[in-house]
Design an enzyme around this catalytic site. Sequence first.
Site, short mmCIF file in Angstrom:
data_model
loop_
_atom_site.label_atom_id
_atom_site.label_comp_id
_atom_site.label_asym_id
_atom_site.label_seq_id
_atom_site.Cartn_x
_atom_site.Cartn_y
_atom_site.Cartn_z
N CYS A 142 0.83 -1.21 0.00
CA CYS A 142 0.00 0.00 0.00
C CYS A 142 0.86 1.26 0.00
CB CYS A 142 -1.01 -0.03 1.15
SG CYS A 142 -2.43 1.06 0.81
N HIS A 235 -4.23 -3.99 0.51
CA HIS A 235 -3.98 -4.58 1.83
C HIS A 235 -4.48 -6.02 1.88
CE1 HIS A 235 -2.44 -1.22 4.19
NE2 HIS A 235 -3.33 -0.43 3.63
N GLU A 237 -3.34 -8.36 3.51
CA GLU A 237 -3.16 -8.90 4.86
C GLU A 237 -4.29 -8.53 5.81
OE1 GLU A 237 -1.86 -4.75 5.27
OE2 GLU A 237 -1.64 -6.28 3.71
#
Length: 302
Positions: A142, A235, A237
């Site tokens: 990001c 993102h 994760e």
Amino acid sequence: MPIKVQSNLPAKKILEDENIFMMDEKRALSQDIRPLKIAILNLMPLKEDTEVQLLRSLSNTPLQLDVTFLTTSTYVGKNTATSHLDTFYLTYQDVEDQKFDGLIITGAPVEQMEFEDVVYWEELTQIMEWSKTNVTSTLHICWGAQAGLYYHYHIRKLPLKEKLSGVYCHKVHNRKEPLVRGFDDIFYAPHSRYTEMSREDIETSGAFKILADSKEAGMFILLAQEGKQIFVLGHPEYDRVTLDKEYKRDMAKGIEPSIPVFYYPDNDAAKRPCLTWRAHANLLYTNWANYYVYQATPYEWA
């Protein structure tokens, strides 16, 4: 992990043509095994949440990873206890003489600022320069990806009309690249940002392979230098409720953000969000750790 087979097994050629990684006996016998040293430069304010998210995805690889958390010395956030940072984190000065097999640079909530105005920008550029010689593969996430693209390739970020927030559908390109090995043709991933990178600038530079993108969210995975540098403009994760927390935090601040798209059932923020991206997120980190770190890093750094 790769599958080890006899070199002349007919199935080996068929599977290799399908982009399945096969290792013959000769290469397997020549491999030395040791834990991989992975550094995570955690720039997110809620560091413990980010630790859990990244370690959750990295834990899916059968490789043994020795993880070192890094933070900046030029800026210490107020959202993580000093005792936690003192116990579990090092700074660039602590590791500058070391070699790492992999480095992850996370996002940060500073994307509406000019890069040079970020208080730790000079320290971050030191780390990114150091990564060229001391790290086998760096994965930028990001804002960390935007910062890396700006520092390494002079590609500037562009403001969006409004915050991009939600879970978006992406299409895989260059699917022979190991980073997207095993991906479906389309997959989902979260985005949460106010800026984007110019696709024209990326394509004009000639330095990147675009491995995945979205009609709504733009480019998602960029590969440079055969995987020594990887940029993920989202993102993957994030856990189930991260976007929910961000949305409700912004609402409480009176920002009146748009509701994250394709996230809540029936677009109702009172309902539990759907988790639709975990499998591909885990695969992304597993492929990175295997193909761009384990398969590429030297057993002993010169």
